[in-house]
Scaffold this motif. Structure first.
Motif, short mmCIF file in Angstrom:
data_model
loop_
_atom_site.label_atom_id
_atom_site.label_comp_id
_atom_site.label_asym_id
_atom_site.label_seq_id
_atom_site.Cartn_x
_atom_site.Cartn_y
_atom_site.Cartn_z
N GLU A 233 0.38 -10.12 0.23
CA GLU A 233 -0.69 -9.82 1.17
C GLU A 233 -0.10 -9.46 2.53
O GLU A 233 0.90 -10.05 2.96
N LEU A 234 -0.72 -8.46 3.16
CA LEU A 234 -0.43 -8.11 4.54
C LEU A 234 -1.71 -8.24 5.35
O LEU A 234 -2.79 -7.85 4.89
N GLN A 235 -1.57 -8.80 6.52
CA GLN A 235 -2.72 -9.00 7.40
C GLN A 235 -2.60 -8.11 8.62
O GLN A 235 -1.50 -7.92 9.17
N LEU A 236 -3.77 -7.58 9.06
CA LEU A 236 -3.82 -6.75 10.24
C LEU A 236 -4.19 -7.58 11.45
O LEU A 236 -4.99 -8.53 11.34
N SER A 237 -3.62 -7.20 12.57
CA SER A 237 -3.96 -7.92 13.80
C SER A 237 -5.40 -7.64 14.23
O SER A 237 -6.01 -8.46 14.91
N THR A 238 -5.95 -6.50 13.78
CA THR A 238 -7.35 -6.16 14.06
C THR A 238 -7.83 -5.19 12.99
O THR A 238 -7.04 -4.40 12.45
N ARG A 239 -9.13 -5.23 12.72
CA ARG A 239 -9.72 -4.32 11.74
C ARG A 239 -10.30 -3.07 12.41
O ARG A 239 -10.53 -2.07 11.73
N GLU A 240 -10.58 -3.13 13.67
CA GLU A 240 -11.12 -2.01 14.43
C GLU A 240 -10.24 -1.77 15.65
O GLU A 240 -10.00 -2.69 16.43
N ALA B 128 6.85 -7.26 1.42
CA ALA B 128 5.68 -6.50 0.98
C ALA B 128 5.89 -5.03 1.32
O ALA B 128 6.19 -4.67 2.47
N ALA B 129 5.71 -4.18 0.31
CA ALA B 129 5.79 -2.73 0.51
C ALA B 129 4.38 -2.19 0.76
O ALA B 129 3.44 -2.55 0.05
N VAL C 37 -1.09 -2.29 -0.24
CA VAL C 37 0.10 -3.13 -0.45
C VAL C 37 0.45 -3.09 -1.92
O VAL C 37 -0.42 -3.29 -2.79
N ARG C 38 1.70 -2.83 -2.20
CA ARG C 38 2.14 -2.75 -3.59
C ARG C 38 2.02 -4.12 -4.26
O ARG C 38 2.53 -5.12 -3.75
#
Length: 873
Positions: free
Chosen positions: A767-774, A803-804, A855-856
């Motif tokens: 899993e990769l998490q984003l610092s923001t969605r917008e 994570a790729a 994410v692969r």
């Protein structure tokens, strides 16, 4: 679809004959058909039903799996349930479960062939107590969905101490006051309130909080503070408390009778104090622990590693209380009794008062017998705070000055090492008195009388006056003999050269000469050395044959004793030969001329010195201080890695074949018993250490058996651990299945003592998490019009696996004006990466855009981008 093939007979059928008819069934669609065959027999009509059924499967499964009562010991309990197929075709099943309790169900889907039974294994991890009541849904082909209930109860392994008479739970055993040197026993019941067997061992907590060893709790605070030296003294508590048995195995719901013995001992102080005020109170804690259940707390070692301790083991504590008192026996007028002077044949008496100063215990005393002195009473019992008069008598039997030591034995009960249940009476303390006395003889006037003419046996030089009353005559006639070669008094001339060893007889031994004498002895007179007549009485003397028989008998026993001595010397020589007959000394004794070299303790390195081990006596108890001291010696060493996988030397083979006792197993630490990997990522490799500490003086052989595919990379699986050594085995966890993982693997000590370790992990997807969605892009102040709008978004990887990723724009009819860099790449474990989003302004360019983060083998996240354009007039 039915067809009848038969030739009807034209003539009646005779008895014993038959007619054969064939019915064919040819279905053209999947349905069940029913018909009948009409048989005309003379005037009777017989209907034969015809059934045409399509083939189908018939799956059946039990409605409940009952695990019963289980112990919360982190084990995996497996039950099997069967799915049977009584039909004519194969059937498919599917199992689904979404309950609270984690179950391992294998297989969850499959095919059951006709007439076969498919076994389904259900595993439950007993890591937490509670009631299990879950439902498992099973979809069976042809029957729909069926529910299978899973029931069970997980209980704690409870160990209780019960009273023998009352049967209630005991928290404390009070032995009460005892004299130093005596013993007292109490019996308790150790109860296993669980459905499984339990191996237990008793450990004395001599460093527990609240324990007291030799402190006078009734004394003042100032006195207790002054006496801290006794409390801090290194006291071996195992000599005070005896627990028999101190190890064993309890069957489910079984009680075991245990005997506790308290034997207070008086310890020396650093300063002199009045012995009568030396009272020592003891408060100790006896812990009954389950062998091998030492999980939970981990203690940090000197090198940063961790090792399992016994802090959270399943146990029960029992407080032991008791007090030790000295014997306080006083005498009036004192310990020295003087009888003054006394004449021979008379008696002098002294009355002494003996008082028991103790306020808690009576005294049983016994006076030992002493020459010339008598005591009445010789033995007795004094109650607490009571006194008794004792009469001492001096009756001398000879003249002189006497200073005798009178020993007073104090009788009490002592423990028998061979049988603790039986207390024997013994003398545990002695008190000494000094008895003084002087015996004198009475003066007696001697009267001389005139000798009437007969010379008595005893006379003076002239024989005229005889002293009467100076003594008593003996019943036997005195015989005085000496070697004739030693005297030359009045020796006759012809007998001066006699060289024989004849005996000389005094003139007054005529009465003794009539007694039987040895035939080979010669007697001569004292003065002239003339050989005198020696009478041998034939009624008492031995005959010649009797003398020969006696000589032969004497020779037989002499030879017998000589043969025994020679045999004993031969055995001792053979034993000495076997002692020295080895490859090192090759049978040479040190006394045969070889001088042993002088070896000092400084010649040995410190790591090769023999460490002090716990005694192997079965009655000797384990104490927390001894265990901690031995564990410190093991853990202070460096960690040994890649040890020998198999015992090779003779010493290792002998040690690794031993059957260890419960107390020895309690000194081996293998842990932690639960290895928790926490949140791990699928397709990742995670390693935890399984620590092994051998606190014994022998080698042990550890063999690990792993059947779980997720732990197959663990190595090495076999190690021989030397004495007082610590090591570790890396446990490797790999999985490709998302979800909670709870499985256990087992190990063996010396190929016979079993144990297990639970492995827990929560497998998470990549899993990769984003610092923001917008993301809102605005122009930077001071920039020229028409310049690009830029902003960054952070990619965070919370997992332990790289994570790729790939950015894919979500485009509609119009082309997106947003770009992102980098468009693909890797984010390392537990790290983040900044990605830059750029909006290119232009005529009729959209101000909204969207990207998908792919994410692969993991998740996908959408990122919405907005360009905020501000027009200034």
């Amino acid at each position: 679809q039915f067809k009848l093939i038969v030739e009807n007979p034209e003539k009646p059928i005779a008895s014993g004959l038959q007619v054969k008819a064939v019915v064919e069934y040819t279905p053209n669609r999947a349905e069940d058909l029913r018909d009948k065959l009409i048989l005309l027999v003379d005037d009777d009509i017989v209907d034969v039903p015809l059934l045409g059924l399509i083939p189908y499967c018939r799956l059946e499964i039990e409605s409940e799996i009952d695990f019963g009562e289980m112990i919360a010991n982190n084990k995996l309990i497996t039950k099997e349930i069967g799915i049977s197929n009584c039909g004519s075709t194969s059937g498919v099943f599917r199992i689904s479960y979404d309950g609270v309790v984690l179950l391992n169900i294998k297989p969850t889907r499959g095919v059951v062939k006709p007439g076969a039974v498919r076994t389904i294994k259900v595993d439950i991890c007993t890591d937490a107590p509670g009631v299990i009541k879950e439902v498992m849904k099973v979809e069976l082909e042809g029957r729909g969905c069926t529910e299978v209930w899973i029931r069970g109860v997980v209980v704690e392994q409870v160990l209780k101490v019960l009273g023998v008479s009352c049967g209630k739970v005991l928290k404390c055993v009070n032995f009460g006051p005892l004299y130093f040197g005596t013993s007292k026993t109490e019996q308790i019941n150790l109860y296993n309130e669980s459905p499984e067997c339990m191996d237990w061992v008793a450990v004395l907590e001599d460093n527990a909080i609240g324990g007291e060893m030799g402190t006078d709790l009734q004394g003042s605070t100032e006195a207790v503070l002054q006496d801290l030296s006794l409390k801090n003294r290194d006291v071996d508590v195992s000599t005070l408390i005896l627990c028999v048995p101190n190890q064993g195995t309890l069957l489910p719901y079984e009680k075991s009778l245990i005997t506790l013995c308290f034997s207070p001992k008086k310890f020396e102080r650093d300063f002199e104090v009045n012995d009568s005020s030396l009272v020592q109170d003891y408060v100790l804690f006896l812990r009954f622990e389950t062998v091998g259940k030492r999980d939970g707390c981990l203690q940090t070692l000197s090198d940063g590693a961790t090792a399992s301790t016994r802090s959270h083991s399943r146990h029960v504590d029992l407080a032991l209380m008791g007090s030790g008192f000295p014997v306080m026996l006083s005498f009036k007028p004192g310990t020295v009794i003087d009888f003054k002077e006394c004449y021979l044949g008379e008696q002098t008496q002294v009355v002494c008062t003996m008082k028991n100063e103790s306020e808690f215990l009576p005294v049983t005393f016994s006076f030992r017998r002493t020459a010339h002195f008598n005591i009445s009473p010789e033995r007795g019992k004094l109650n607490k705070k009571s006194e008794k008069k004792v009469k001492f008598s001096f009756s001398p039997r000879q003249i002189g000055t006497f200073e005798m030591k009178q020993i007073i034995d104090i009788i009490g009960t002592g423990v028998d090492k061979t049988n603790v249940d039986l207390l024997k009476t013994k003398s545990f303390h002695q008190i000494y008195l000094t008895l003084l006395g002087v015996c004198k003889s009475k003066r007696k006037s001697i009267l001389f009388t005139i000798n009437p003419g007969l010379t008595p046996l005893v006379s003076n030089a002239t024989g005229q006056f005889v002293a009467r009353g100076t003594g008593q005559l003996l019943d036997t006639a005195p015989v005085a003999i000496l070697k004739s070669a030693q005297t030359q008094i009045h020796t006759h001339r012809k007998n001066r050269n006699c060289k024989d060893d004849a005996l000389i007889a005094f003139p007054n031994d005529r009465a003794a000469s009539l007694r039987p004498s040895e035939w080979n002895k010669k007697y001569r007179t004292i003065f002239t050395k003339t050989e005198r007549y020696n009478y041998i009485d034939p009624d008492f003397a031995y005959t010649h044959s009797e003398r020969l028989a006696r000589a032969e008998c004497k020779k037989y026993y002499t030879d017998f004793v000589s043969r025994l001595r020679q045999r004993r010397l031969a055995k001792e020589a053979a034993r000495q030969f076997h002692i020295y007959n080895n490859p090192v000394s090759i049978g040479i004794k040190p006394a045969e001329g070889l001088k042993s070299p002088s070896i000092s303790i400084a010649d040995f390195p410190k790591e090769n010195l023999q460490h002090e081990m716990l005694p192997s006596d079965d009655n000797c108890m384990l104490t927390s201080r001894k265990l901690a001291a031995i564990a410190a010696k093991s853990t202070n060493k460096g960690v040994w890695s890649w040890l020998s996988p198999m015992p090779f030397s003779t010493k290792e083979k002998e040690d690794c074949s031993l059957t260890l006792t419960h107390k020895q197993l309690h000194q081996i630490f293998i842990g932690p018993s639960t290895i928790d990997f926490g949140d791990v990522c699928v397709y990742s490799t995670t390693t935890k250490e399984l620590h092994i500490i051998n606190n014994l003086s022998v080698h042990i052989w550890i063999q690990i058996e792993i059947e779980v595919a997720e732990l197959h990379e663990t190595s090495p699986l076999s190690q021989v651990v030397p004495p007082l050594t610590k090591t570790h085995i890396p446990v490797v966890f790999e999985t490709s299945t998302v979800g909670m993982f709870k499985r256990s693997f087992s190990y063996k000590i010396n190929n016979q003592h079993l144990g297990h370790v639970l492995v827990v992990a929560n497998a998470m997807p990549i899993e990769l998490q984003l610092s923001t969605r917008e993301l809102i892009l605005t122009p930077v102040p001071g920039c020229l019009a028409g310049t690009e709008f830029r902003r960054t978004v952070r990619l965070c990887n919370p997992r332990n696996h790289p994570a790729a990723f790939t950015w894919r724009p979500v485009t509609g009819d119009r082309k997106s004006a947003f770009t992102i860099k980098p468009t693909r790449g890797f984010v390392e474990a537990y790290s983040d990466l900044e990605c830059e989003v750029v909006w290119h302004p232009g005529f009729y360019t959209p101000e909204k855009g969207e990207f998908t983060l792919c994410v692969r083998k993991g998740n996908s996240v959408n990122l919405k981008c907005f360009a905020k354009v501000t027009i200034h007039v």
